[in-house]
Design a protein around this motif. Sequence first.
Motif, mmCIF file in Angstrom:
data_model
loop_
_atom_site.group_PDB
_atom_site.id
_atom_site.type_symbol
_atom_site.label_atom_id
_atom_site.label_comp_id
_atom_site.label_asym_id
_atom_site.label_seq_id
_atom_site.Cartn_x
_atom_site.Cartn_y
_atom_site.Cartn_z
ATOM 1 N N PRO A 384 -3.234 -37.034 2.322
ATOM 2 C CA PRO A 384 -3.640 -37.333 2.385
ATOM 3 C C PRO A 384 -4.654 -36.165 2.976
ATOM 4 N N TYR A 385 -5.580 -35.065 1.703
ATOM 5 C CA TYR A 385 -6.036 -34.099 2.503
ATOM 6 C C TYR A 385 -6.709 -34.038 3.375
ATOM 7 N N ALA A 386 -8.014 -35.421 3.284
ATOM 8 C CA ALA A 386 -9.117 -35.765 3.820
ATOM 9 C C ALA A 386 -8.940 -35.866 5.312
ATOM 10 N N ALA A 387 -7.231 -36.818 5.511
ATOM 11 C CA ALA A 387 -7.150 -37.375 6.765
ATOM 12 C C ALA A 387 -6.759 -36.000 7.768
ATOM 13 N N VAL A 388 -5.362 -34.793 7.192
ATOM 14 C CA VAL A 388 -4.905 -33.773 7.512
ATOM 15 C C VAL A 388 -6.382 -32.755 7.694
ATOM 16 N N LEU A 389 -6.793 -33.022 7.045
ATOM 17 C CA LEU A 389 -7.990 -32.198 7.840
ATOM 18 C C LEU A 389 -9.098 -32.810 8.892
ATOM 19 N N ALA A 390 -9.347 -33.336 8.646
ATOM 20 C CA ALA A 390 -10.469 -34.087 9.760
ATOM 21 C C ALA A 390 -9.431 -34.278 11.216
ATOM 22 N N THR A 391 -8.204 -34.302 11.140
ATOM 23 C CA THR A 391 -6.863 -34.350 12.038
ATOM 24 C C THR A 391 -6.826 -32.659 12.976
ATOM 25 N N TRP A 392 -6.921 -31.795 12.049
ATOM 26 C CA TRP A 392 -7.140 -30.568 12.297
ATOM 27 C C TRP A 392 -8.031 -30.391 12.950
ATOM 28 N N PHE A 393 -9.716 -30.721 12.150
ATOM 29 C CA PHE A 393 -11.335 -30.246 13.204
ATOM 30 C C PHE A 393 -10.895 -30.871 14.737
ATOM 31 N N VAL A 394 -9.958 -31.678 14.993
ATOM 32 C CA VAL A 394 -9.874 -32.116 16.817
ATOM 33 C C VAL A 394 -9.331 -31.314 17.569
ATOM 34 N N GLY A 395 -8.776 -30.773 17.076
ATOM 35 C CA GLY A 395 -7.497 -29.890 17.285
ATOM 36 C C GLY A 395 -8.259 -28.138 17.021
ATOM 37 N N LEU A 396 -9.534 -28.414 16.870
ATOM 38 C CA LEU A 396 -9.990 -27.411 17.085
ATOM 39 C C LEU A 396 -10.547 -26.787 18.915
ATOM 40 N N LEU A 397 -10.283 -28.266 19.516
ATOM 41 C CA LEU A 397 -10.552 -28.485 21.172
ATOM 42 C C LEU A 397 -10.009 -27.588 21.583
ATOM 43 N N ALA A 398 -8.841 -26.994 20.754
ATOM 44 C CA ALA A 398 -7.826 -25.673 22.135
ATOM 45 C C ALA A 398 -8.694 -25.051 22.355
ATOM 46 N N TYR A 399 -9.716 -24.580 21.991
ATOM 47 C CA TYR A 399 -10.461 -22.702 22.255
ATOM 48 C C TYR A 399 -11.645 -23.379 23.593
ATOM 49 N N LEU A 400 -11.151 -24.496 24.174
ATOM 50 C CA LEU A 400 -11.850 -24.386 25.346
ATOM 51 C C LEU A 400 -11.371 -24.290 26.092
ATOM 52 N N ASN A 401 -9.506 -23.755 25.992
ATOM 53 C CA ASN A 401 -9.093 -23.354 27.126
ATOM 54 C C ASN A 401 -9.677 -21.400 27.219
ATOM 55 N N VAL A 402 -10.093 -21.235 26.515
ATOM 56 C CA VAL A 402 -10.621 -19.945 26.586
ATOM 57 C C VAL A 402 -11.101 -19.754 27.391
ATOM 58 N N SER A 403 -12.175 -20.375 28.325
ATOM 59 C CA SER A 403 -12.591 -20.133 28.740
ATOM 60 C C SER A 403 -12.132 -21.288 30.440
ATOM 61 N N SER A 404 -12.414 -21.056 32.022
ATOM 62 C CA SER A 404 -11.834 -21.611 32.191
ATOM 63 C C SER A 404 -12.290 -23.045 32.840
ATOM 64 N N THR A 405 -14.023 -22.998 32.685
ATOM 65 C CA THR A 405 -14.290 -24.546 32.633
ATOM 66 C C THR A 405 -14.190 -25.457 31.945
ATOM 67 N N GLY A 406 -14.405 -24.364 30.083
ATOM 68 C CA GLY A 406 -13.813 -25.682 29.519
ATOM 69 C C GLY A 406 -11.906 -26.278 29.814
ATOM 70 N N ALA A 407 -10.940 -25.160 30.356
ATOM 71 C CA ALA A 407 -10.097 -25.427 30.242
ATOM 72 C C ALA A 407 -9.966 -26.544 30.731
ATOM 73 N N GLN A 408 -10.968 -26.752 32.365
ATOM 74 C CA GLN A 408 -10.804 -28.156 33.202
ATOM 75 C C GLN A 408 -11.298 -29.499 32.050
ATOM 76 N N VAL A 409 -12.207 -29.364 30.903
ATOM 77 C CA VAL A 409 -12.796 -30.632 30.310
ATOM 78 C C VAL A 409 -11.187 -30.432 29.487
ATOM 79 N N PHE A 410 -10.699 -29.504 28.549
ATOM 80 C CA PHE A 410 -9.616 -30.017 27.871
ATOM 81 C C PHE A 410 -8.859 -30.716 28.736
ATOM 82 N N THR A 411 -8.162 -30.379 29.952
ATOM 83 C CA THR A 411 -7.071 -31.311 30.671
ATOM 84 C C THR A 411 -7.542 -32.524 30.729
#
Length: 553
Positions: A384-411
């Motif tokens: 189910p490629y569309a479902a895989v891609l949609a779930t994977w796009f949420v994983g891009l929230l990992a980039y919030l950890n690049v900044s300290s304020t973003g890391a707090q949001v991600f926590t």
Amino acid sequence: MHHEAEAEKAEVNYAETQDGIYGSQGVLGEESVAKEAGIGGETHRGLKSRHIQFLALGGAIGTGLFVGSGTILHLVGPAPLFMAYLSMMVVVWNMMNILAEIVTYLPMKGITIPYFVKRYVDPSLGFATGINYWYAYAILVAAEATAGAILLDYWETPVHAAVWITIFLIVILFLNIIAVGFFGEAEFWFASIKFLTIMGLIILGVVIMLGGSPNHQGRLGFRYWNNPGAFHPYLVGGSTGRFLGYWTAFVRAGFAFITSPELIALAAGETVAPRRNIPKAASRFVWRLAIFYGLGSLIIGIIVPWDDQHLLSPSSNASASPFVIGIQRAGIKGLNHVINAAILTSAWSAGNAFLYSGSRILYGMALNGEAPKIFGKTNKRGVPYAAVLATWFVGLLAYLNVSSTGAQVFTWFSNISTISGFIAWIVIMITYLRFRKALTYNGLLHTLPFSTPLQPYLTWFVLGVVSLLTLTNGFQVFFPSEWSVSDFLAAYITLPIFLVLYLGHKLWYRTPFAIKVHNIDVMSGKREMDNLCELDVDPVPRNVWERMWFWVA
């Protein structure tokens, strides 16, 4: 009588307006959810026995054991740590058993846990459960990508963390988008590395315990259980403090296991010979976990005292692992790098499994008409490629950890998702009890292809325990000295969010409180599954090596 008539009318009206399955309405009796719903593509049965066994174990054994156990040890001491993992074994054993009973009865292609909740309990509860699961899995993909970057930073590479996050996410997307058999094979080898590592660490821990340390620290035995002690009272002193220590360890131990028993259930529709392989995987799951977590948590408390200051390391890498600390105390050099590599493999394995699971939840919701139809589409390999891609796009929230304020949001995101696992377990147990009641009503309980002991009594007991864990998971914030608004919200905000999803769906569609037992459909698709599984023949080993391999895998 008037209220009962209204409820009956609402139930029938809802059933007539839905495309999916509800009660005895709209059921076509097909061998897959996609055919039954009349929308979406079909997945393929590409997962073998060893794939699903290692999939569930791989999802359960991760940073919780390698690193997180050290936090619990420092907080409450070795005895509560050991007792908490043993207690959680009972909960996980029950969860695995009841999930295996449900999915082996009807291992249709495209089945998910929300599908069964909708079919056996209530569409509104199924909808809320689906959103709850998908959110938790999608955020966990991001969390594991973040953990991977932290683990790689242990070697002080000059590469920016964002690059590692990108590599991590691209690899797991590649493994999930090709074909389910490729995904299963990758997960098998990822998990194998972890198993070899943890078994080696347990054996090494026993050697250190018995006095085999290079630095001649002597035979440890249970030295650290006497000094500084087996218990570190939590929040208050005395026996109350020791009990609170055990209870907080119990809660934290649960977070290491949430969503792992479900991995086998989610894979059932893509498993070869499901009625043979799912019970095999379920039966062996808890015993392997008992070895890894039971012996692992015991060894940790033996080779490291709870007051060791290195356990306070804020990093989620080898420097905070109690195994590494115990090895360093014994004077063994170089193994920290090996363990960090194994923990990195754990993060990759878990991220791989979570992306698979989240995509299958979204795919199943699309087939149920609870998510856009595009997420129900599959490619020629049954992914189910569309479902895989949609779930994977949420994983891009990992980039919030690049900044300290973003890391707090991600926590925040991560903390909110963790309690979702307990809520999901409560729903699964309610679903099982309704499923079992419907089988009894129809005189079909004896037809269960796989039945487990102590049911339904064990499920009622575990339901009470997990409900209590859910309500008290943040109990420490109610102590004046521990009060924190952010900790309170992280512990409890998932409960009202889940209720809003559940009640919102119920008010919008005007669904009844629950499907009446006589309307619960336990027949559709069963004949097709019986016919399919009758064709399965147990493989006959040709020699002793094949006999050993069939037993293991």
